[in-house]
Design an enzyme around this catalytic site. Structure first.
Site, mmCIF file in Angstrom:
data_model
loop_
_atom_site.group_PDB
_atom_site.id
_atom_site.type_symbol
_atom_site.label_atom_id
_atom_site.label_comp_id
_atom_site.label_asym_id
_atom_site.label_seq_id
_atom_site.Cartn_x
_atom_site.Cartn_y
_atom_site.Cartn_z
ATOM 1 N N GLY A 73 0.812 -1.218 0.000
ATOM 2 C CA GLY A 73 0.000 0.000 0.000
ATOM 3 C C GLY A 73 0.846 1.268 0.000
ATOM 4 O O GLY A 73 0.573 2.218 -0.741
ATOM 5 N N ALA B 86 -3.686 -10.995 -4.974
ATOM 6 C CA ALA B 86 -3.570 -12.356 -4.463
ATOM 7 C C ALA B 86 -2.101 -12.667 -4.223
ATOM 8 O O ALA B 86 -1.301 -11.761 -3.958
ATOM 9 C CB ALA B 86 -4.209 -13.322 -5.442
ATOM 10 N N TYR C 233 -4.003 -19.440 4.416
ATOM 11 C CA TYR C 233 -3.820 -18.148 3.735
ATOM 12 C C TYR C 233 -4.118 -18.298 2.239
ATOM 13 O O TYR C 233 -4.818 -17.476 1.643
ATOM 14 C CB TYR C 233 -2.375 -17.720 3.959
ATOM 15 N N LEU D 127 7.981 -10.087 -3.213
ATOM 16 C CA LEU D 127 8.336 -8.666 -3.343
ATOM 17 C C LEU D 127 9.406 -8.277 -2.329
ATOM 18 O O LEU D 127 9.560 -8.912 -1.294
ATOM 19 C CB LEU D 127 7.100 -7.805 -3.079
ATOM 20 N N HIS E 239 11.863 -11.186 5.032
ATOM 21 C CA HIS E 239 11.965 -12.157 3.945
ATOM 22 C C HIS E 239 13.401 -12.157 3.428
ATOM 23 O O HIS E 239 14.265 -11.447 3.941
ATOM 24 C CB HIS E 239 10.959 -11.825 2.844
#
Ligand SMILES: NC(=O)c1ccc[n+]([C@@H]2O[C@H](COP(=O)([O-])OP(=O)(O)OC[C@H]3O[C@@H](n4cnc5c(N)ncnc54)[C@H](OP(=O)(O)O)[C@@H]3O)[C@@H](O)[C@H]2O)c1
Length: 311
Positions: free
Chosen positions: A17, A106, A136, A167, A180
């Site tokens: 976002g 998604a 999930y 990402l 990550h």
């Protein structure tokens, strides 16, 4: 510049976002982006009232309860129930309020665990899901199918889904407990440079391949799709279409940071799957490819890490 209309963005405070909000194309929209405190998407009545009041021209759904393997395994009920509820509530509130354009985000966890690479959109629901984040993934599949069914029943409703690959980028999480792969590598190599260390350890032999896209590029795709939703396929991977080895990610991070030590491979450690790569045929046919090189994407992420994330 002329505004395209009112865009209701969910998840505006998250990594995806924030990248959407700071992208130059966001200026073409009058964007309303409530936090979860201002609008709890698991509260169906509140969502119905909010959407009816705001009357958006387009909704971009980028909210979700997101987490790593450990969080998914520890809280499967929450990951399934909260994400299903958020997706269902915002999609149905939008449809029932007469919103004709909806962009759902998604995730590639919707693909069967054994699906062959490259992963193409028609492989969804053709096999068993990865058990560690099944709840999930089921929630994401539900929202995706709900958008497709709406589009099937009502030709005027443009309810489309993007499936982003992994990402990284600005507004990422760098705390090793939650990070990550890319932010974890940046943090590790930065510490090696700061502490004057000569070696950095890599789990496994580093040949496993991964597709990581710069989050600013996903924002670019989302905002272009927002302005061209009629021509967008109902379901489309959003990725690079190529991947890099773990060793290449480490080396590029070292080049950006300016650390000149050696990598040491610990072959006793687990490496995960050999490859996970999205097919980008639909994306290419729609006319988009990710604009930022790996080096530039890591440079911008490192700048964020140095100047904003650690403050
Ligand atoms: N990050 C990736 O690598 C990646 C890859 C593929 C797909 N995606 C998808 O992109 C979307 C966003 O991911 P992200 O990385 O930006 O996640 P994130 O940084 O964890 O952000 C999650 C967002 O969801 C909002 N949210 C959570 N619960 C909510 C609720 N009950 N009501 C309203 N808002 C709620 C949060 O709002 P508050 O902060 O206000 O609580 C936050 O803005 C997810 O659907 C994810 O599956 C992400």
């Amino acid at each position: 510049m002329a505004k395209n209309g009112r865009l209701l963005l969910t998840g505006g405070s998250g990594m995806v976002g924030r990248n959407i909000l700071e992208h130059p194309l966001s200026a073409e929209w009058d964007i309303v982006a409530p936090t979860s405190r201002e609008l709890d998407l698991t509260d169906a009545n509140a969502v119905n009232e909010y959407v009816a009041e705001v009357q958006p021209d387009l909704v971009v759904h980028a909210a979700g309860q997101v987490g790593g393997i450990q969080a998914n395994m520890a809280h499967p009920v929450a990951f399934l129930e909260r994400n299903t509820s958020m997706g269902r509530n915002i999609i149905m509130a939008s449809y029932q309020s007469g919103v004709q354009k909806f962009l759902n985000l998604a995730s590639t966890c919707m693909y069967p665990r054994a699906a062959p690479n490259p992963l193409s959109e028609d492989m969804i629901l053709t096999g068993e899901l990865e058990p560690t984040n099944e709840g999930y993934a089921l929630a994401k599949i539900m929202a995706t199918r709900l958008c497709q069914y709406i589009g099937r029943e009502d030709e005027a409703a443009q309810y489309k889904t993007l499936i982003p690959c992994n990402l990284f980028g600005r507004h990422d999480k760098f705390d090793p407990k939650h990070s990550h792969l890319l932010p974890a590598i940046i943090h590790k190599v930065h510490l090696a440079k700061t502490n004057g260390e000569d070696t950095v350890e890599i789990w496994g032999d580093g040949t496993a391949r991964r597709e990581f896209m710069y989050a600013g590029d996903l924002a670019d795709a989302v905002l272009k799709a927002s302005g061209d939703i009629d021509n967008l396929p109902d379901l489309m991977n959003t990725g690079l279409g190529h991947d890099f080895s773990i060793n290449e990610y480490y080396q590029t991070v070292a080049d950006v940071i300016g650390w000149k030590g050696d990598f040491v491979h610990d072959l006793s450690k687990p490496v995960g799957m050999k490859q996970k790569l999205c097919a980008t045929d639909r994306q290419s046919a729609w006319g988009w490819s990710a604009p930022t090189t790996l080096h530039d994407a890591i440079q911008r992420t490192y700048d964020f890490y140095l100047n904003e994330a650690t403050k």
